[in-house]
Design a protein around this motif. Structure first.
Motif, PDB file in Angstrom:
ATOM      1  N   MET A   1      13.485   1.250   8.020  1.00 27.66           N
ATOM      2  CA  MET A   1      12.172   0.750   8.430  1.00 27.66           C
ATOM      3  C   MET A   1      11.814  -0.500   7.626  1.00 27.66           C
ATOM      4  SD  MET A   1       8.544   2.534   7.691  1.00 27.66           S
ATOM      5  CE  MET A   1       7.224   1.394   7.400  1.00 27.66           C
ATOM      6  N   ALA A   2      11.355  -1.536   8.291  1.00 28.78           N
ATOM      7  CA  ALA A   2      10.868  -2.731   7.598  1.00 28.78           C
ATOM      8  C   ALA A   2       9.458  -3.024   8.088  1.00 28.78           C
ATOM      9  CB  ALA A   2      11.787  -3.902   7.880  1.00 28.78           C
ATOM     10  N   GLY A   3       8.789  -3.968   7.445  1.00 32.56           N
ATOM     11  CA  GLY A   3       7.407  -4.288   7.821  1.00 32.56           C
ATOM     12  C   GLY A   3       6.451  -3.487   6.978  1.00 32.56           C
ATOM     13  N   ASP A   4       5.221  -3.994   6.893  1.00 29.72           N
ATOM     14  CA  ASP A   4       4.199  -3.362   6.063  1.00 29.72           C
ATOM     15  C   ASP A   4       3.913  -1.946   6.554  1.00 29.72           C
ATOM     16  OD1 ASP A   4       2.026  -2.643   4.564  1.00 29.72           O
ATOM     17  OD2 ASP A   4       0.872  -4.465   4.971  1.00 29.72           O
ATOM     18  N   PRO A   5       4.180  -0.913   5.721  1.00 29.21           N
ATOM     19  CA  PRO A   5       3.954   0.455   6.182  1.00 29.21           C
ATOM     20  C   PRO A   5       2.481   0.857   6.156  1.00 29.21           C
ATOM     21  CG  PRO A   5       4.834   0.464   3.942  1.00 29.21           C
ATOM     22  CD  PRO A   5       4.755  -0.976   4.363  1.00 29.21           C
ATOM     23  N   ILE A   6       1.625  -0.006   5.607  1.00 29.92           N
ATOM     24  CA  ILE A   6       0.197   0.322   5.494  1.00 29.92           C
ATOM     25  C   ILE A   6      -0.557  -0.420   6.594  1.00 29.92           C
ATOM     26  CG2 ILE A   6      -1.829   0.201   3.978  1.00 29.92           C
ATOM     27  CD1 ILE A   6       0.254   0.221   1.611  1.00 29.92           C
ATOM     28  N   PRO A   7      -1.332   0.313   7.401  1.00 25.62           N
ATOM     29  CA  PRO A   7      -2.015  -0.368   8.513  1.00 25.62           C
ATOM     30  C   PRO A   7      -3.095  -1.342   8.034  1.00 25.62           C
ATOM     31  CG  PRO A   7      -2.638   1.965   8.407  1.00 25.62           C
ATOM     32  CD  PRO A   7      -1.580   1.762   7.370  1.00 25.62           C
ATOM     33  N   ASN A 163       3.857  -5.446  -6.130  1.00 22.64           N
ATOM     34  CA  ASN A 163       4.830  -5.592  -5.021  1.00 22.64           C
ATOM     35  C   ASN A 163       5.924  -4.532  -5.025  1.00 22.64           C
ATOM     36  OD1 ASN A 163       4.287  -8.808  -5.978  1.00 22.64           O
ATOM     37  ND2 ASN A 163       3.812  -8.266  -3.879  1.00 22.64           N
ATOM     38  N   MET A 164       5.581  -3.321  -5.425  1.00 21.92           N
ATOM     39  CA  MET A 164       6.603  -2.284  -5.517  1.00 21.92           C
ATOM     40  C   MET A 164       6.907  -1.616  -4.169  1.00 21.92           C
ATOM     41  SD  MET A 164       7.373  -3.009  -8.478  1.00 21.92           S
ATOM     42  CE  MET A 164       8.688  -1.863  -8.801  1.00 21.92           C
ATOM     43  N   ARG A 169      10.153  -3.712   2.690  1.00 19.43           N
ATOM     44  CA  ARG A 169      11.579  -4.081   2.694  1.00 19.43           C
ATOM     45  C   ARG A 169      12.440  -3.080   1.920  1.00 19.43           C
ATOM     46  NH1 ARG A 169      12.299 -10.496   1.949  1.00 19.43           N
ATOM     47  NH2 ARG A 169      14.466  -9.768   2.050  1.00 19.43           N
ATOM     48  N   ILE A 170      11.833  -2.380   0.940  1.00 17.47           N
ATOM     49  CA  ILE A 170      12.616  -1.395   0.167  1.00 17.47           C
ATOM     50  C   ILE A 170      13.139  -0.263   1.059  1.00 17.47           C
ATOM     51  CG2 ILE A 170      11.583  -1.799  -2.109  1.00 17.47           C
ATOM     52  CD1 ILE A 170       9.760   0.682  -1.518  1.00 17.47           C
ATOM     53  N   PHE A 171      12.482  -0.059   2.221  1.00 23.88           N
ATOM     54  CA  PHE A 171      12.892   1.040   3.110  1.00 23.88           C
ATOM     55  C   PHE A 171      13.998   0.624   4.084  1.00 23.88           C
ATOM     56  CE2 PHE A 171       8.280   1.725   2.200  1.00 23.88           C
ATOM     57  CZ  PHE A 171       8.454   2.804   1.343  1.00 23.88           C
ATOM     58  N   HIS A 176      19.635  -6.098   1.322  1.00 21.33           N
ATOM     59  CA  HIS A 176      20.187  -6.153  -0.040  1.00 21.33           C
ATOM     60  C   HIS A 176      19.871  -7.480  -0.721  1.00 21.33           C
ATOM     61  CE1 HIS A 176      22.043  -2.305   0.586  1.00 21.33           C
ATOM     62  NE2 HIS A 176      22.602  -2.755   1.699  1.00 21.33           N
ATOM     63  N   ASP A 177      18.814  -8.105  -0.282  1.00 21.00           N
ATOM     64  CA  ASP A 177      18.321  -9.324  -0.923  1.00 21.00           C
ATOM     65  C   ASP A 177      18.075  -9.056  -2.423  1.00 21.00           C
ATOM     66  OD1 ASP A 177      16.780 -12.031  -0.559  1.00 21.00           O
ATOM     67  OD2 ASP A 177      15.441 -10.717  -1.708  1.00 21.00           O
ATOM     68  N   ALA A 178      18.271 -10.081  -3.251  1.00 22.46           N
ATOM     69  CA  ALA A 178      18.146  -9.900  -4.711  1.00 22.46           C
ATOM     70  C   ALA A 178      16.742  -9.435  -5.105  1.00 22.46           C
ATOM     71  CB  ALA A 178      18.491 -11.207  -5.418  1.00 22.46           C
ATOM     72  N   ASN A 179      15.713  -9.899  -4.401  1.00 19.78           N
ATOM     73  CA  ASN A 179      14.346  -9.476  -4.725  1.00 19.78           C
ATOM     74  C   ASN A 179      14.132  -8.011  -4.354  1.00 19.78           C
ATOM     75  OD1 ASN A 179      13.102 -11.944  -5.770  1.00 19.78           O
ATOM     76  ND2 ASN A 179      13.558 -12.743  -3.734  1.00 19.78           N
ATOM     77  N   THR A 180      14.619  -7.630  -3.189  1.00 18.42           N
ATOM     78  CA  THR A 180      14.472  -6.238  -2.748  1.00 18.42           C
ATOM     79  C   THR A 180      15.214  -5.311  -3.710  1.00 18.42           C
ATOM     80  OG1 THR A 180      14.445  -7.079  -0.483  1.00 18.42           O
ATOM     81  CG2 THR A 180      14.738  -4.696  -0.749  1.00 18.42           C
ATOM     82  N   GLU A 181      16.420  -5.710  -4.084  1.00 15.94           N
ATOM     83  CA  GLU A 181      17.194  -4.882  -5.030  1.00 15.94           C
ATOM     84  C   GLU A 181      16.510  -4.841  -6.398  1.00 15.94           C
ATOM     85  OE1 GLU A 181      19.387  -2.882  -4.299  1.00 15.94           O
ATOM     86  OE2 GLU A 181      20.525  -3.596  -2.577  1.00 15.94           O
ATOM     87  N   GLY A 182      15.857  -5.949  -6.769  1.00 16.67           N
ATOM     88  CA  GLY A 182      15.134  -5.982  -8.042  1.00 16.67           C
ATOM     89  C   GLY A 182      14.002  -4.970  -8.064  1.00 16.67           C
ATOM     90  N   VAL A 183      13.278  -4.869  -6.957  1.00 13.89           N
ATOM     91  CA  VAL A 183      12.175  -3.900  -6.867  1.00 13.89           C
ATOM     92  C   VAL A 183      12.735  -2.473  -6.912  1.00 13.89           C
ATOM     93  CG1 VAL A 183      10.338  -3.012  -5.366  1.00 13.89           C
ATOM     94  CG2 VAL A 183      10.655  -5.484  -5.630  1.00 13.89           C
ATOM     95  N   ARG A 184      13.813  -2.231  -6.161  1.00 16.71           N
ATOM     96  CA  ARG A 184      14.417  -0.877  -6.153  1.00 16.71           C
ATOM     97  C   ARG A 184      14.890  -0.476  -7.552  1.00 16.71           C
ATOM     98  NH1 ARG A 184      17.684  -2.564  -1.159  1.00 16.71           N
ATOM     99  NH2 ARG A 184      16.472  -1.769   0.599  1.00 16.71           N
TER     100      ARG A 184
END
Ligand SMILES: C[S@@+](CC[C@H](N)C(=O)[O-])C[C@H]1O[C@@H](n2cnc3c(N)ncnc32)[C@H](O)[C@@H]1O
Length: 213
Positions: A1-7, A163-164, A169-171, A176-184
């Motif tokens: 799943m991508a995109g803002d999960p919060i409505p 931005n956690m 994008r973490i979902f 596997h972008d470097a920023n996404t992996e950094g947050v994970r």
């Protein structure tokens, strides 16, 4: 799943609960919307202020301060505690200058100390300890920032990191972008390290609030 999960309606509702801000802060919020600059926004900013008030913070270090919107929330808490210091750190001279104008207009000239440079390096070079550290730098830099933060924060101090959720994008297991992996990676480390009590609060783009034992 991508995109803002919060409505969107939930973001709007949470922002609507924040008491009115001074005109200067409202102008900073309007500007962020106009040019799509990623400030923490009212609900997260107010929670940062609340936490700073709850722990009586007087020594705050901020990594990745933009034009000073999040800084304004921390400076307000420090001012209400009778004074102290908030370190504003950004690597862009123009943003630092604009922050001086905004924060001066808000009456925080005596409280905020400005650094132009790479934020983790500036933290390394600044004597601590700090009561509260706020991290909002480039997300691929999050994992490497943790040991430096742990060294500079006092026991019983609080780390807040933005931005956690990373816009959902973490979902996305293909991301596997470097920023996404950094947050994970940062999330994995801080939630499994016995030296911290850490909770991910799904406010705006997700804030981890962590207590250093
Ligand atoms: C997300 S914005 C910060 C917004 C600010 N915390 C607020 O909510 O008002 C991050 C800012 O920090 C800067 N930045 C990112 N990584 C940095 C780093 N490693 N060192 C210094 N500045 C950095 C960016 O250029 C940007 O201006």
């Amino acid at each position: 799943m991508a995109g803002d999960p919060i409505p969107a309606y939930l973001h709007e509702y949470l922002d609507s609960l924040v008491p009115p801000r001074p005109a200067e802060m409202q102008a900073m919020e309007t500007y962020a919307k106009e040019v799509d600059f990623p400030i923490v926004g009212p609900a997260s900013g107010y929670m940062c202020y609340q936490i700073a008030r709850m722990i009586g913070a007087r020594r705050i270090f901020e990594l990745g301060s933009g034009y000073g919107y999040s800084t304004a929330w921390f400076a307000r808490a420090v001012q209400e505690h009778g004074g102290g210091v908030v370190h504003h750190v950004v690597w862009d001279e123009d943003l630092s200058r604009r922050a001086r104008d905004h924060l001066g207009a808000l009456g925080f000239a005596e409280i905020v100390k400005y650094h132009v440079g790479e934020a983790v390096q500036e933290l390394r070079e600044t004597p601590g300890p700090f009561d509260l550290i706020f991290n909002d730098i480039n997300k691929d830099g999050y994992p490497a920032s943790l040991p430096v933060i742990a060294e500079k924060l006092r026991p019983g101090g609080v780390l807040i990191i933005d931005n956690m959720i990373w816009h959902g994008r973490i979902f996305d297991t293909n991301d596997h972008d470097a920023n996404t992996e950094g947050v994970r990676e940062f999330t994995r480390r801080i939630t499994t390290d016995p030296g911290w009590i850490a909770t991910l609060v799904p406010l705006r783009d997700g804030l981890i609030v962590a207590y250093k034992k």
